[in-house]
Enzyme design. Structure first.
Site, PDB file in Angstrom:
ATOM      1  CD  GLU A 157      -2.160  -1.807  -2.840  1.00 32.40           C
ATOM      2  OE1 GLU A 157      -0.844  -1.959  -2.942  1.00 32.40           O
ATOM      3  OE2 GLU A 157      -2.337  -1.363  -1.596  1.00 32.40           O
ATOM      4  CG  HIS A 192       2.931  -0.846   1.688  1.00 31.01           C
ATOM      5  ND1 HIS A 192       2.137  -1.665   2.274  1.00 31.01           N
ATOM      6  CD2 HIS A 192       2.179  -0.158   0.634  1.00 31.01           C
ATOM      7  CE1 HIS A 192       0.957  -1.957   1.533  1.00 31.01           C
ATOM      8  NE2 HIS A 192       1.132  -1.031   0.585  1.00 31.01           N
ATOM      9  CE1 TYR A 211      17.871  17.759  -7.443  1.00 34.75           C
ATOM     10  CE2 TYR A 211      19.058  18.405  -5.230  1.00 34.75           C
ATOM     11  CZ  TYR A 211      18.832  18.287  -6.791  1.00 34.75           C
ATOM     12  OH  TYR A 211      20.046  18.749  -7.554  1.00 34.75           O
ATOM     13  CG  HIS A 247      -2.238   1.951   1.892  1.00 36.27           C
ATOM     14  ND1 HIS A 247      -3.097   1.533   1.039  1.00 36.27           N
ATOM     15  CD2 HIS A 247      -1.118   1.166   1.388  1.00 36.27           C
ATOM     16  CE1 HIS A 247      -2.845   0.702   0.261  1.00 36.27           C
ATOM     17  NE2 HIS A 247      -1.426   0.442   0.558  1.00 36.27           N
TER      18      HIS A 247
HETATM   19 ZN    ZN Z   1      -0.466  -0.595  -0.911  1.00 39.12          ZN
END
Ligand code: ZN
Length: 214
Positions: free
Chosen positions: A78, A99, A124, A164
């Site tokens: 990634e 994740h 926040y 994801h």
């Molecule tokens: Zn990922």
């Protein structure tokens, strides 16, 4: 904060931050990846197939800002997402992708407005994340996600990848990690509050706390 001048300090910071995120259950298995931008413009990233719980300072990867491998072990698959955020956001010096369970759950919800998928439930969250667009599902390795992430990151430092997980940029690794943890907590609150009548911050209250967009 400027780019990370001392690469050794940056390596130690990545290892400590990654271990902290992993041991507190904020990402599992070999998921999740972190990076910082070094003073020479190179990116220091977690390697492919690694657990955030067992990284070593000498076992990190370096790429250029286009995700091309420079040295060290091969970077996370990634890496292109990290590179897209750094190209889009000159002030970003760190990117964290997890994740994390509740944010991943929100990324699987069918939502009417993909421009902002979490309400500003707390101050926040409004300060550290602000708006959270949902990017449509892409299969792992699909190159079509890169230009879309780069385009969205020009105006958002946090995005949620559908089915994801979240990606968050910061001016420092501490700031990016704080923001992604705040995002995870708000995702958890959002799911806890499903079915309850909820009063998020008003648009005015949220806007008064919003982080800069670029
Ligand atoms: Zn990922």
């Amino acid at each position: 904060m400027s780019a990370y001048e001392d690469e050794q300090v940056a390596r130690g910071l990545i290892v400590r931050t990654a271990r902290s995120l992993f041991t507190r259950g904020l990402t599992h298995g070999s998921t999740g990846n972190l990076s910082v931008r070094l003073a020479d413009g190179a990116l220091l990233l977690t390697p492919t197939g690694s657990s955030l719980g067992t990284l070593t300072e000498t076992g990190l990867s370096r790429t250029d800002v286009h995700g091309r491998h420079l040295d060290g072990p091969r970077p996370t698959k990634e890496a292109f997402l990290h590179a897209a955020f750094y190209r889009a956001r000159p002030a970003a010096h760190a990117v964290v992708h997890l994740h994390s369970t509740h944010a991943a759950a929100v990324s699987c919800l069918a939502v009417p407005d993909t421009g902002d998928v979490l309400p500003p439930l707390t101050a926040y969250y409004a300060m550290r994340v602000g708006r959270l667009p949902l990017l449509p599902y892409h299969a792992p390795g699909d190159p079509a996600l890169e230009p879309l992430a780069e385009h969205t990151a020009r105006t958002h430092h946090a995005v949620l990848l559908a089915n994801h997980g979240p990606v968050v940029a910061g001016t420092s690794l501490e700031q990016a990690a704080d923001a992604i943890e705040e995002l995870e907590e708000t995702a958890k609150l959002h799911l806890l509050l499903q079915g309850h009548t909820t009063r998020p911050l008003t648009p005015e209250q949220a806007a008064a706390l919003a982080p800069p967009t670029a």
